[in-house]
Design an enzyme around this catalytic site. Structure first.
Site, PDB file in Angstrom:
ATOM      1  N   CYS A 210      38.982 -27.762 -57.815  1.00  0.00           N
ATOM      2  CA  CYS A 210      39.357 -26.533 -57.121  1.00  0.00           C
ATOM      3  C   CYS A 210      38.210 -26.096 -56.215  1.00  0.00           C
ATOM      4  O   CYS A 210      37.096 -26.594 -56.317  1.00  0.00           O
ATOM      5  CB  CYS A 210      39.670 -25.436 -58.129  1.00  0.00           C
TER       6      CYS A 210
ATOM      7  N   GLY B  67      36.910 -26.563 -62.815  1.00  0.00           N
ATOM      8  CA  GLY B  67      36.538 -27.374 -63.959  1.00  0.00           C
ATOM      9  C   GLY B  67      37.553 -27.258 -65.075  1.00  0.00           C
ATOM     10  O   GLY B  67      38.702 -26.861 -64.853  1.00  0.00           O
TER      11      GLY B  67
ATOM     12  N   GLU C  92      42.824 -51.769 -51.423  1.00  0.00           N
ATOM     13  CA  GLU C  92      42.596 -50.561 -50.627  1.00  0.00           C
ATOM     14  C   GLU C  92      43.776 -50.283 -49.706  1.00  0.00           C
ATOM     15  O   GLU C  92      44.175 -49.124 -49.529  1.00  0.00           O
ATOM     16  CB  GLU C  92      41.300 -50.693 -49.824  1.00  0.00           C
TER      17      GLU C  92
ATOM     18  N   LYS D 121      45.882 -46.791 -49.895  1.00  0.00           N
ATOM     19  CA  LYS D 121      46.058 -45.882 -48.761  1.00  0.00           C
ATOM     20  C   LYS D 121      47.535 -45.601 -48.497  1.00  0.00           C
ATOM     21  O   LYS D 121      47.929 -44.467 -48.233  1.00  0.00           O
ATOM     22  CB  LYS D 121      45.411 -46.473 -47.496  1.00  0.00           C
TER      23      LYS D 121
ATOM     24  N   GLU E 254      48.927 -43.363 -51.285  1.00  0.00           N
ATOM     25  CA  GLU E 254      48.307 -42.034 -51.305  1.00  0.00           C
ATOM     26  C   GLU E 254      48.972 -41.072 -50.332  1.00  0.00           C
ATOM     27  O   GLU E 254      49.219 -39.921 -50.671  1.00  0.00           O
ATOM     28  CB  GLU E 254      46.820 -42.135 -50.929  1.00  0.00           C
TER      29      GLU E 254
ATOM     30  N   LYS F 160      40.296 -34.013 -52.853  1.00  0.00           N
ATOM     31  CA  LYS F 160      39.239 -34.859 -52.300  1.00  0.00           C
ATOM     32  C   LYS F 160      38.160 -35.177 -53.324  1.00  0.00           C
ATOM     33  O   LYS F 160      37.730 -36.314 -53.464  1.00  0.00           O
ATOM     34  CB  LYS F 160      38.620 -34.155 -51.087  1.00  0.00           C
TER      35      LYS F 160
END
Length: 612
Positions: free
Chosen positions: A2, A101, A485, A489, A492, A607
């Site tokens: 967050c 957290g 990868e 991608k 995602e 992220k």
């Protein structure tokens, strides 16, 4: 995962918090909220959904005040609802808390607080915090002491900010395992806190990265810092040296596309910092002596997501150039599998943010076994940087898009250079071989430019993929990780289910997936086993699978067997993953775009993954 932001100063607090939260939205965007002190009264506004929805509500609120906290959420405990959104308050609505957290003992705390008559309205772990503070305040009528006592009851990794009517001029904060920064502008007297610097630049001038088991409070023109035990600590501020333009989207429609196009510049920056005027590879920030580096007998790379895939390429590099046996492992598995490790083992952590909880836990596991740790990081001020024995800066610049692009290629280039560096120290890479590879790497920025400006064939492929629900990616040797990868991608950001396989393993089961409706993306640049890759391709073709190939320029043989293809410049096989991933990034981007997906903010993702 967050995002937290806090502010005390003369600006309109609600507007400042909204701007800060938008800059932190990459950390989570399930819901958002703010709390501020308006004429000594606590006011909370929160909404599920995007920050823009909260902003619309605030436009009609006419709130006043000079102090407030804000939060953008990635849901862990409880769905993204109004009740579960932060800030959370006590029943009397005079304490408000935001939290990043996980409070691991929240269930036990809820039971204890429930016995005192507390009725919880959310499913979150966070809601116990304001009630703990309230309970402590009832005992001593000192909010500072109450806050200090309350945080010592919490178990887990967290960063917290609190405001209260009991001390309407202060923002309290605490950190234990989740990132938190406090900052100031000495000229204006403004003070700030945030999960990450983008939320407060360019207004903040100096920052302090709060350490674990530190807490304190902000008030007008000052910041107080204390130990967990309550002892005062001096804050040594650092100048914030960030170009705000790096965080702006510019003329691009999405951050992801901007960051894809920044890759040539990123690699040039890496080379400027890694290649000395005499042509030698340098890692000035590493501070490891050559005697230790020469003694390394084994490397374990532990990372998550895209960074782990970069680590898999790194495994090939370290074994090929350094002649060092190398493992690459999920951080979440490395921590718990109690690996058999000798004293000559080096552990490498890789993380764009340097705050990835699983990778930090992997570092702790390595240190508990008295092993040296080097971390490849894009944030030299991060938790991983502080807890590693040495660091290697990625020089990728800020990466805002949730799906990593330029950080991945920065990881690959730095891993390639470090493997050559180790190989030279160990005497297994000649000066001629090193110089030859460096010369090729120096040409990569221009090669990437040629791929970026020849994307019409990529758009055609994306149109073809648009209606599909599944895809398979195949690669061999250095480009097996590239297949992983590419699949990552695509799933995602376009939500197409995609799987990556070692091409030679495909016939041992996964080939059962192939039908005329199954796109198969084959990463097939020039390599020592190109003929075997062609055999894999023909196996798919014989079952009517649709072939999309990433090939070296002029490879007419593979062109003939492909339904679609993208050419990349010819380069040594070991360096080809750096080029081959570029069209895969663009394929994922345009496919997601054509499917109407939110490219920069894909569902359910954040992220920086700061929870285990």
């Amino acid at each position: 995962m967050c995002g937290i932001v806090g502010y005390i100063g003369p600006k309109a607090v609600d507007s400042f918090l909204i701007v800060g939260l938008k800059k932190l939205e990459y950390r989570g965007y399930d819901s958002a909220g703010i709390a501020l002190i308006d004429r000594d009264e606590l006011v909370v506004r929160k909404r599920p959904g995007k920050i823009s929805e909260l902003e619309d509500e605030l436009n009609d609120s006419h709130l006043k005040g000079s102090l407030g906290i804000g939060h953008t959420r990635w849901a862990t405990h409880g769905e993204p609802t109004q009740a579960n959104a932060h800030p959370h308050s006590n029943q009397n609505r005079n304490i408000a808390v935001v939290h990043n957290g996980i409070i691991e003992n929240f269930s036990a705390l809820r039971k204890e607080l429930g016995k005192t008559g507390v009725v919880f309205v959310s499913q979150t772990d966070t809601e116990v915090i304001p009630y703990l503070i309230e309970a402590e305040y009832a005992i001593n009528k000192n909010i500072e002491q109450a806050f200090k006592n309350a945080i010592t009851h919490l178990e887990g990794k967290f960063s917290i900010a609190m405001i209260t009517e009991f001390e309407p001029g202060k923002i309290f904060f605490a950190k234990s395992g989740a990132p938190l920064i406090v900052a100031k502008n000495s000229e204006t007297g403004e003070v700030f806190l945030a999960s990450d610097l983008p939320a407060i630049v360019p207004i903040a001038q100096q920052a302090y990265y709060v350490l674990d088991e530190e807490w304190g409070y902000l008030e007008n023109n000052s910041i107080e810092l204390k130990t967990w035990a309550g002892e005062p600590k001096e804050i040594i501020f650092e100048k914030i040296d960030i170009n705000n333009e790096d965080y702006e989207i510019g003329n691009f429609p999405h951050y992801m596309l901007k960051e894809i196009f920044e890759q040539p510049k990123v690699i040039k920056t890496i080379l400027e910092n890694r290649i000395s005027p005499s042509g030698e590879i340098v890692f000035e920030e590493l501070n490891f002596d050559n005697e230790y580096l020469a003694s390394i007998g084994r490397i374990i790379i532990q990372a998550c997501g895209t960074s782990l895939i970069a680590g898999l390429v790194g495994k090939y590099y370290f074994e090929h150039y350094g002649k060092i046996f190398t493992d690459a492992d999920y951080s979440s598995e490395f921590r718990y599998r109690n690996p058999v490790i000798d004293g000559d083992t080096l552990v490498i952590g890789i993380s764009q943010s340097g705050e990835t909880a699983d990778t930090i836990a992997g570092i702790h596991e390595a240190k508990s076994k008295f092993l040296k740790v080097i971390s490849f990081l894009n944030n030299p001020k991060s938790t991983m940087a502080r807890e590693s024995d040495g660091t290697i800066h990625l020089f990728a610049g800020p990466e805002i898009g949730v799906a990593s692009t330029k950080a991945y290629t920065a990881e690959l280039v730095n891993l390639a250079l470090f493997s050559l560096y180790l190989g030279k120290i160990k005497g297994v890479v000649s000066k001629e071989e090193q110089d030859s590879l460096i010369k090729e790497i120096q040409q990569i920025p221009e090669m990437i430019e040629s791929v970026l400006h020849n994307d019409e064939s990529i758009k055609v492929i994306a149109e073809y993929l648009k209606p599909h629900h599944d895809a398979v990616f195949l690669g061999r040797t250095f480009n097996y990780p590239t297949a992983l990868e590419g699949a990552l991608k695509l799933k995602e950001i376009s939500y197409i289910h995609a799987s990556g396989y070692a091409a030679g393993e495909f016939k041992h089961g996964p080939i059962a997936l192939v039908t005329e409706n199954m796109p198969v993306i084959v990463i097939a640049p020039q390599s020592e086993i190109r003929n075997k890759v062609i055999s894999n391709l023909l196996e798919v073709k014989a079952r009517k699978g649709k072939i999309i190939s990433i090939i070296s320029e002029g490879d007419t043989e593979i062109m003939e067997h492909s339904d679609y293809y993208v050419e990349i410049p010819k380069i040594s096989e070991s360096l080809s993953p750096i080029l081959a991933v570029i069209p895969l990034q663009l394929i994922a981007y345009y496919t997601a775009l054509y499917r109407g997906c939110n490219v920069d903010k894909p569902r359910n993702l954040a992220k920086s993954v700061t929870v285990e």
